[in-house]
Structures are given as structure tokens and as C-alpha cells.
Design a protein around this motif. Structure first.
Motif, PDB file in Angstrom:
ATOM      1  N   PHE A 177       0.783  -1.238   0.000  1.00  0.00           N
ATOM      2  CA  PHE A 177       0.000   0.000   0.000  1.00  0.00           C
ATOM      3  C   PHE A 177       0.816   1.290   0.000  1.00  0.00           C
ATOM      4  O   PHE A 177       0.287   2.356   0.306  1.00  0.00           O
ATOM      5  CB  PHE A 177      -0.927   0.003   1.223  1.00  0.00           C
ATOM      6  CG  PHE A 177      -1.941  -1.100   1.222  1.00  0.00           C
ATOM      7  CD1 PHE A 177      -3.123  -0.990   0.496  1.00  0.00           C
ATOM      8  CD2 PHE A 177      -1.717  -2.277   1.932  1.00  0.00           C
ATOM      9  CE1 PHE A 177      -4.049  -2.007   0.484  1.00  0.00           C
ATOM     10  CE2 PHE A 177      -2.652  -3.301   1.922  1.00  0.00           C
ATOM     11  CZ  PHE A 177      -3.820  -3.163   1.201  1.00  0.00           C
ATOM     12  N   THR A 178       2.089   1.231  -0.327  1.00  0.00           N
ATOM     13  CA  THR A 178       2.908   2.438  -0.192  1.00  0.00           C
ATOM     14  C   THR A 178       3.478   2.932  -1.525  1.00  0.00           C
ATOM     15  O   THR A 178       4.428   3.703  -1.537  1.00  0.00           O
ATOM     16  CB  THR A 178       4.066   2.169   0.792  1.00  0.00           C
ATOM     17  OG1 THR A 178       4.774   0.988   0.387  1.00  0.00           O
ATOM     18  CG2 THR A 178       3.545   1.988   2.196  1.00  0.00           C
ATOM     19  N   ASP A 179       2.888   2.486  -2.639  1.00  0.00           N
ATOM     20  CA  ASP A 179       3.366   2.967  -3.944  1.00  0.00           C
ATOM     21  C   ASP A 179       2.634   4.239  -4.342  1.00  0.00           C
ATOM     22  O   ASP A 179       2.254   4.421  -5.510  1.00  0.00           O
ATOM     23  CB  ASP A 179       3.174   1.875  -5.012  1.00  0.00           C
ATOM     24  CG  ASP A 179       4.033   0.657  -4.731  1.00  0.00           C
ATOM     25  OD1 ASP A 179       5.116   0.828  -4.136  1.00  0.00           O
ATOM     26  OD2 ASP A 179       3.609  -0.452  -5.063  1.00  0.00           O
ATOM     27  N   THR A 180       2.388   5.096  -3.410  1.00  0.00           N
ATOM     28  CA  THR A 180       1.661   6.339  -3.659  1.00  0.00           C
ATOM     29  C   THR A 180       2.019   7.349  -2.573  1.00  0.00           C
ATOM     30  O   THR A 180       2.475   6.979  -1.489  1.00  0.00           O
ATOM     31  CB  THR A 180       0.140   6.092  -3.648  1.00  0.00           C
ATOM     32  OG1 THR A 180      -0.542   7.347  -3.728  1.00  0.00           O
ATOM     33  CG2 THR A 180      -0.296   5.391  -2.363  1.00  0.00           C
ATOM     34  N   ALA A 182      10.524  -0.887   6.239  1.00  0.00           N
ATOM     35  CA  ALA A 182      10.532  -0.076   5.006  1.00  0.00           C
ATOM     36  C   ALA A 182      11.887   0.573   4.730  1.00  0.00           C
ATOM     37  O   ALA A 182      11.983   1.451   3.872  1.00  0.00           O
ATOM     38  CB  ALA A 182       9.452   1.010   5.114  1.00  0.00           C
ATOM     39  N   ARG A 183      12.919   0.143   5.447  1.00  0.00           N
ATOM     40  CA  ARG A 183      14.229   0.810   5.364  1.00  0.00           C
ATOM     41  C   ARG A 183      14.752   0.902   3.929  1.00  0.00           C
ATOM     42  O   ARG A 183      15.304   1.928   3.525  1.00  0.00           O
ATOM     43  CB  ARG A 183      15.232   0.060   6.241  1.00  0.00           C
ATOM     44  CG  ARG A 183      16.621   0.653   6.244  1.00  0.00           C
ATOM     45  CD  ARG A 183      17.476  -0.019   7.294  1.00  0.00           C
ATOM     46  NE  ARG A 183      16.915   0.199   8.626  1.00  0.00           N
ATOM     47  CZ  ARG A 183      17.323  -0.455   9.713  1.00  0.00           C
ATOM     48  NH1 ARG A 183      18.263  -1.376   9.612  1.00  0.00           N
ATOM     49  NH2 ARG A 183      16.781  -0.211  10.881  1.00  0.00           N
ATOM     50  N   TYR A 184      14.570  -0.145   3.144  1.00  0.00           N
ATOM     51  CA  TYR A 184      15.133  -0.153   1.792  1.00  0.00           C
ATOM     52  C   TYR A 184      14.066   0.045   0.708  1.00  0.00           C
ATOM     53  O   TYR A 184      14.364  -0.090  -0.471  1.00  0.00           O
ATOM     54  CB  TYR A 184      15.880  -1.472   1.555  1.00  0.00           C
ATOM     55  CG  TYR A 184      17.036  -1.653   2.511  1.00  0.00           C
ATOM     56  CD1 TYR A 184      18.162  -0.834   2.421  1.00  0.00           C
ATOM     57  CD2 TYR A 184      16.996  -2.620   3.506  1.00  0.00           C
ATOM     58  CE1 TYR A 184      19.220  -0.989   3.307  1.00  0.00           C
ATOM     59  CE2 TYR A 184      18.041  -2.773   4.393  1.00  0.00           C
ATOM     60  CZ  TYR A 184      19.159  -1.953   4.292  1.00  0.00           C
ATOM     61  OH  TYR A 184      20.202  -2.085   5.173  1.00  0.00           O
ATOM     62  N   LYS A 185      12.848   0.357   1.112  1.00  0.00           N
ATOM     63  CA  LYS A 185      11.776   0.548   0.139  1.00  0.00           C
ATOM     64  C   LYS A 185      11.506   2.046   0.013  1.00  0.00           C
ATOM     65  O   LYS A 185      11.079   2.695   0.974  1.00  0.00           O
ATOM     66  CB  LYS A 185      10.516  -0.191   0.590  1.00  0.00           C
ATOM     67  CG  LYS A 185       9.466  -0.336  -0.509  1.00  0.00           C
ATOM     68  CD  LYS A 185       8.373  -1.295  -0.048  1.00  0.00           C
ATOM     69  CE  LYS A 185       7.252  -1.379  -1.060  1.00  0.00           C
ATOM     70  NZ  LYS A 185       7.668  -2.029  -2.317  1.00  0.00           N
ATOM     71  N   ARG A 186      11.734   2.586  -1.154  1.00  0.00           N
ATOM     72  CA  ARG A 186      11.605   4.035  -1.358  1.00  0.00           C
ATOM     73  C   ARG A 186      10.150   4.480  -1.333  1.00  0.00           C
ATOM     74  O   ARG A 186       9.253   3.730  -1.686  1.00  0.00           O
ATOM     75  CB  ARG A 186      12.225   4.437  -2.699  1.00  0.00           C
ATOM     76  CG  ARG A 186      13.739   4.318  -2.717  1.00  0.00           C
ATOM     77  CD  ARG A 186      14.301   4.921  -3.989  1.00  0.00           C
ATOM     78  NE  ARG A 186      15.750   4.894  -4.005  1.00  0.00           N
ATOM     79  CZ  ARG A 186      16.494   5.431  -4.962  1.00  0.00           C
ATOM     80  NH1 ARG A 186      15.908   6.024  -5.983  1.00  0.00           N
ATOM     81  NH2 ARG A 186      17.803   5.365  -4.895  1.00  0.00           N
ATOM     82  N   GLY A 187       9.969   5.711  -0.915  1.00  0.00           N
ATOM     83  CA  GLY A 187       8.637   6.315  -0.964  1.00  0.00           C
ATOM     84  C   GLY A 187       7.754   6.030   0.235  1.00  0.00           C
ATOM     85  O   GLY A 187       6.631   6.519   0.308  1.00  0.00           O
ATOM     86  N   VAL A 188       8.242   5.251   1.191  1.00  0.00           N
ATOM     87  CA  VAL A 188       7.421   4.944   2.370  1.00  0.00           C
ATOM     88  C   VAL A 188       7.628   6.030   3.418  1.00  0.00           C
ATOM     89  O   VAL A 188       8.752   6.322   3.815  1.00  0.00           O
ATOM     90  CB  VAL A 188       7.790   3.573   2.963  1.00  0.00           C
ATOM     91  CG1 VAL A 188       6.937   3.292   4.202  1.00  0.00           C
ATOM     92  CG2 VAL A 188       7.614   2.480   1.932  1.00  0.00           C
ATOM     93  N   LYS A 189       6.526   6.621   3.842  1.00  0.00           N
ATOM     94  CA  LYS A 189       6.582   7.673   4.876  1.00  0.00           C
ATOM     95  C   LYS A 189       5.554   7.339   5.939  1.00  0.00           C
ATOM     96  O   LYS A 189       4.348   7.420   5.716  1.00  0.00           O
ATOM     97  CB  LYS A 189       6.273   9.034   4.243  1.00  0.00           C
ATOM     98  CG  LYS A 189       6.325  10.204   5.235  1.00  0.00           C
ATOM     99  CD  LYS A 189       7.758  10.510   5.632  1.00  0.00           C
ATOM    100  CE  LYS A 189       7.869  11.876   6.309  1.00  0.00           C
ATOM    101  NZ  LYS A 189       7.422  11.915   7.667  1.00  0.00           N
ATOM    102  N   ASN A 233       2.090   8.134   3.800  1.00  0.00           N
ATOM    103  CA  ASN A 233       1.190   7.103   3.272  1.00  0.00           C
ATOM    104  C   ASN A 233       0.815   6.059   4.336  1.00  0.00           C
ATOM    105  O   ASN A 233      -0.034   5.217   4.109  1.00  0.00           O
ATOM    106  CB  ASN A 233       1.771   6.422   2.024  1.00  0.00           C
ATOM    107  CG  ASN A 233       3.249   6.158   2.124  1.00  0.00           C
ATOM    108  OD1 ASN A 233       3.777   5.983   3.219  1.00  0.00           O
ATOM    109  ND2 ASN A 233       3.939   6.146   0.979  1.00  0.00           N
ATOM    110  N   ILE A 234       1.450   6.119   5.508  1.00  0.00           N
ATOM    111  CA  ILE A 234       1.071   5.272   6.643  1.00  0.00           C
ATOM    112  C   ILE A 234       0.943   6.152   7.883  1.00  0.00           C
ATOM    113  O   ILE A 234       1.863   6.905   8.207  1.00  0.00           O
ATOM    114  CB  ILE A 234       2.118   4.172   6.916  1.00  0.00           C
ATOM    115  CG1 ILE A 234       2.315   3.269   5.702  1.00  0.00           C
ATOM    116  CG2 ILE A 234       1.712   3.330   8.126  1.00  0.00           C
ATOM    117  CD1 ILE A 234       3.400   2.206   5.876  1.00  0.00           C
TER     118      ILE A 234
END
Length: 560
Positions: free
Chosen positions: A63-66, A92-99, A121-122
Motif C-alpha cells: 500500500f505504499t506505492d503512492t 521499510a528501510r530499503y523501500k523508497r517512498g514509504v513515509k 502514506n502510513i
């Protein structure tokens, strides 16, 4: 089952491996695949089973591709929200765009608004603070696709039901809803029926395993002496890390203050403290700067500390399930632990027996250690420390040689050092006077009387009086002497040495449903008043009889 067997992105797998996760826990193994394919899930699982990863990893993955807010996690306490926020950030350390942003009461609203405006996004937070943000329009729910209710039973216990329903009514109907709860009361089932679509029920039974690794002991002490008993146990067993549970915030404050005054390194935590204070307290406990954390059940939710040696139930929990949560703080990750419970009186004894039946585990009664027993334990500890100590410093040998030149040999040196160590340990043992029974017929016994403002006018019998005193004080029936019941009051013989304690523990007290007051008997007024009332009544009856006799004689004369 390993995390690598799931269809997860490489970024998530790297984070998981870095955190040291390989095998999934049972709740993770059963929940994550269902959540990843979009199913609504009801997770019935106890604390400490890995629930945060069970809902956090799918949240980050799906759910964090936005840049829109798509994930909402509701937690009952600030501590739990902070913990969930921290763990999700690690996933989410290595997944971009997660806030991910955490919002909760007791922290700066302005700072939270600033974080939200930067894009999130979270959002993880407590129901009350999330509602505040919704009303301020700093949180918008129109794009939410995934909602998590973590520790749902605790949120309901804390009175958040209306807040939860208000939030869920604002979330789009087309969403995925995941709920985790340690218990499944009717109120939880009502929420699942109303807000979830064909949920899959995942139940993990772990309570029995939790208590098996923990030695459970209880001590029956006189009411009003729990603090003294607790100090004695802390001194005797010296746990490196301990949690003490109380039922009220005031008791947390009072007990913490008393422990600190007695030289223990203790801190307290509860909901009335500012967030900065709570964070400071938790850091000091986690970093081992202090050994003892005094807390309520609610504040302890979300506290995840490794290496807790012992748990003390200063107050019995208000719910049987809380007992499992409490003692589950120790004996984790394959280690053993000890849970100590303090009770007073018959009522608490029966409550503890109910807990024992509920947990299906034996809770063993023990007597508080005597001073000589504690001294023996301290001696054993010193021997263990010396035997296990293998570090040698060259300077130490020099000191020993110089001492030998002064006429002090190795044996005398060791004797002096051990004596000093043992002296400091012995001096710190708290005094704990145990109630002494009244020895009937013993000439030198010292007793006094207490006066209770209830008597024959309330149909009171001696067994009512004695039962109430025993229940209130935790003392034995043999500790009390002669009971004299008068019309409006009762006197009871008690040990003089226990008078202050008995007066403290029996006010207030109920006897046969009547609230009574207990005072030290001074031997005046009340008994005299009762006697005067009886004399007055007898005099009135005599006067009536005297008046009646002449009238009767007159009537008899007229007849003749």
C-alpha cells in the motif's frame, strides 16, 4: 516457514534479514499470506507473538506505492503506537517512498501536523488523536485501502469504541480491514461483523506455553504490608530487571516514591505523565540505568523489553487475561522467569485461585524469607561472584604484596573485603515485623481494645466481627482476643504492637453490609451511655408499673 518463501519484494526481504528474522512466528505464517492476497483477517493472538510484523510487512509491501495516505493503524496507547511506528520504519528501510507518521496524545500537535503535511502514506496512532486530526482535516481518509485495529480488546476496554466507529465510518467501504485482539468478547465480534467483509479467523493459542516457562509464586501478607513485603523480596532476590504492576496511577506514584526512598533504583510510568517523561522513563529502563519499572496494565501495553527477570503483581489484575499479559513480560525467548504475586485476605486468595484455574498453571504459596535466610542467600551470591570472576589485574598482585609487608596476609585481606561487602548487603535488608498472635492466658501479654460503632441493635454476632477483622487485616483469628458486643458498639481486644496497623487497615470497613468506624477504645462514654440507657429504660418501666398498681386497686374496690 521462512520469510523468503513468501512473495515479498527484495527490499522487504533485505530489511527482514537485517533485523535477524528468518523463521516466521505462527501468527505471521498464518496471517501474512492472507493479508497479501487482500483478505480481511481476525487475528486472535496474545501479546509478544509478532503481530506488528504480521500487519506491518503487508502494509509496506502492498500500500505504499503512492504519496496518498493509504494505511491507517489504530493502537490503544502511545507506547504501542510508537513501537509499531518504529518497527514499520525498519521494515521499510530499503523501500523508497514509504513515509510513516505516528500521532498520539501527549505530544505536540503542531509537530504532528508538520510531519503529516510533508506527506505520509502510513499513519499509526491512538483513536482520540487521529479523530482530532480528522476534524482539523490534517488527516484525510478518502484514499485509505488498509485499516488495522491492533489490540482491539484493549481499545474497547479503554472506552474507544465510539472513536473507532467514528473513524471507520469515514473510511471508504472498499478497503481491507485487519483486526488483532488477545481476547474475543462480544463487543469485538460486533465490530468484525459490522466493518469486515468475510474475515478469516486466525487463532493462535499461546497462553499455556507462556506460563509454562515462568515460576509463579504468591505471598499472603497482612493488608497494609505489601510494600514492606515487596522491599523484602527485591532485597532477597535482587532481580537485575523487574516490572511491578499496580492497578492505579496513584499507586504507581506512591510505590515508586517509597521504593526510591528505600534506596531502590525504580521509575514509574502511567498515562498522566507527559510524553517526554514517559520516553525518558522507558529509555532508562531499557538501557538498564534503573532495575525496576512500576506501571499500570494500560501503560505497559506496547512496552517491549528483553531480559526482564521478574514480574511482581503488587495488585491483583482486574481481569484474568491481564495476568497472562503481565507475567508474559518475563520468561521470553526461551529464557525462564519468575512471577511474584502479593495478596491480602480471603477475598484476594479466592481471586488468585480463579486466576490459577483460568491459566491452568500452579501458583505456589511461599513464606516471605526470614532475615537469616536472606543473609545466607547473600553469602551464596558472594561465593558465586568470586568463583565466576576470572579477570586478573597485575596491580592487584602488587597491592597484596604491599599488604603482606604490613602484616596483613591474603586470608585477612579477603576476610576484610568480604566482610565489608556482606555488611553493606545485610544493612540493606528491610525490617518486616510479622503479626504476633495473642497468647491467651499468658500473663505478660500487652493488649489494647478497639471500639467499633456497631452492636446488638444491628443484629451483630461475634463471628461477624471477627470475620470482618480477619478479612480486612489479613491477620489470623487467633490474633484477636475478647469480643464484647453492646447495644450500639463493640470492643475487641487486639495486640498493642499491632494497633496502628489494625486502625489503618480497618478504616473504612463493612460488617454485615454496614459501614463502620474503628477507633482505639478509651473505656469511656459509650459503655456508660449504654448502661444509662438501660437504667433509664428500667426506671421508666418501674414508674409505669407503680402508676398502674394504685389504679388497678381503685378499680377493684369499685367492683366490690
Amino acid at each position: 516457514m521462512q520469510f523468503r518463501e513468501l512473495n515479498l519484494s527484495q527490499e522487504i526481504l533485505e530489511s527482514v534479514e537485517e533485523l535477524g528474522f528468518t523463521e516466521m512466528t505462527e501468527i505471521q505464517q498464518k496471517s501474512i499470506p492472507l493479508i497479501l492476497i487482500g483478505k480481511d483477517v481476525i487475528g486472535h493472538s496474545k501479546t509478544g507473538t509478532g503481530k506488528t510484523a504480521a500487519f506491518g510487512i503487508p502494509a509496506v509491501e502492498r500500500f505504499t506505492d503512492t504519496k496518498n495516505l493509504t494505511v491507517l493503524v489504530l493502537c490503544p496507547t502511545r507506547e504501542l503506537a510508537m513501537q509499531a511506528h518504529e518497527e514499520i520504519r525498519k521494515f521499510a528501510r530499503y523501500k523508497r517512498g514509504v513515509k510513516a507518521v505516528a500521532v498520539y496524545g501527549g505530544a505536540s500537535m503542531e509537530k504532528q501536523i508538520y510531519e503529516l503535511k510533508r506527506g505520509a502514506n502510513i499513519v499509526i496512532g491512538t483513536p482520540g488523536r487521529i479523530l482530532d486530526h480528522i476534524r482539523r482535516r490534517t488527516i484525510k481518509l478518502d484514499k485509505i485501502g488498509y485499516v488495522v485495529l491492533d489490540e482491539a480488546d484493549e481499545m474497547l476496554n479503554m472506552g474507544f469504541r465510539e472513536d473507532i466507529e467514528a473513524i471507520l465510518s469515514e473510511v471508504p467501504e472498499k478497503r481491507q480491514t485487519v483486526l488483532f485482539s488477545a481476547t474475543m468478547p462480544p463487543a469485538i465480534l460486533a465490530i468484525t461483523e459490522k466493518y469486515q467483509r468475510n474475515p478469516v479467523h486466525v487463532e493462535i493459542k499461546t497462553s499455556q506455553k507462556t506460563v509454562e516457562a515462568i515460576e509463579q509464586i504468591y505471598y499472603n501478607v497482612a493488608m497494609g504490608r505489601k510494600t514492606d513485603a515487596l522491599k523484602l523480596l527485591l532485597t532477597a532476590y535482587t532481580p537485575a530487571s523487574a516490572m511491578i504492576f499496580c492497578n492505579t496511577k496513584k499507586m504507581v506514584d506512591d510505590l515508586t516514591e517509597e521504593l526510591v526512598k528505600s534506596g531502590f533504583k525504580a521509575v514509574g510510568i502511567h498515562g498522566d505523565m507527559k510524553q517526554s517523561q514517559r520516553t525518558q522513563v522507558m529509555n532508562s529502563f531499557k538501557n538498564k540505568a534503573v532495575e525496576i519499572l512500576v506501571t499500570t496494565d494500560v501503560s505497559a501495553r506496547g512496552i517491549d523489553v528483553n531480559g526482564v527477570d521478574a514480574v511482581f503483581n503488587y495488585d491483583l489484575p482486574q481481569d484474568n487475561e491481564y495476568y497472562i499479559h503481565r507475567i508474559g513480560r518475563t520468561g521470553r525467548a526461551g529464557h525462564t522467569g519468575t512471577a511474584y504475586t502479593l495478596i491480602s485476605g480471603r477475598r484476594q486468595f479466592y481471586e488468585l485461585r480463579e486466576i490459577e484455574r483460568y491459566t491452568k498453571a500452579e501458583i505456589i504459596e511461599k513464606a516471605l524469607p526470614e532475615k537469616q535466610e536472606i543473609i545466607s542467600m547473600k553469602k551464596d551470591n558472594i561465593i558465586s561472584e568470586i568463583v565466576s570472576y576470572d579477570s586478573k589485574i597485575s596491580e592487584a598482585n602488587e597491592i597484596l604484596e604491599r599488604l603482606a609487608e604490613s602484616g596483613i596476609d591474603y586470608r585477612e585481606t579477603a576476610l576484610r573485603l568480604i566482610s565489608e561487602k556482606l555488611k553493606s548487603d545485610i544493612e540493606n535488608i528491610p525490617e518486616f515485623e510479622r503479626p504476633r498472635p495473642l497468647r491467651k492466658g499468658k500473663k505478660d501479654r500487652q493488649t489494647v481494645k478497639v471500639d467499633i460503632n456497631i452492636g446488638r441493635n444491628k443484629h451483630i454476632a461475634p463471628n461477624f466481627i471477627l470475620g470482618a477483622l480477619v478479612d480486612a487485616t489479613g491477620m489470623s483469628g487467633r490474633d484477636f482476643g475478647k469480643i464484647d458486643i453492646f447495644d450500639t458498639h463493640t470492643t475487641v481486644e487486639i495486640p498493642e504492637s499491632e494497633q496502628d496497623y489494625i486502625l489503618d487497615t480497618t478504616n473504612p470497613m463493612k460488617i454485615n453490609g454496614n459501614k463502620v468506624e474503628v477507633k482505639l477504645y478509651r473505656g469511656t462514654d459509650k459503655s456508660k451511655t449504654d448502661r444509662k440507657k438501660r437504667e433509664y429504660g428500667n426506671r421508666k418501666r418501674r414508674e409505669m408499673y407503680t402508676d398502674y398498681i394504685p389504679d388497678r386497686k381503685k378499680r377493684m374496690k369499685k367492683r366490690h
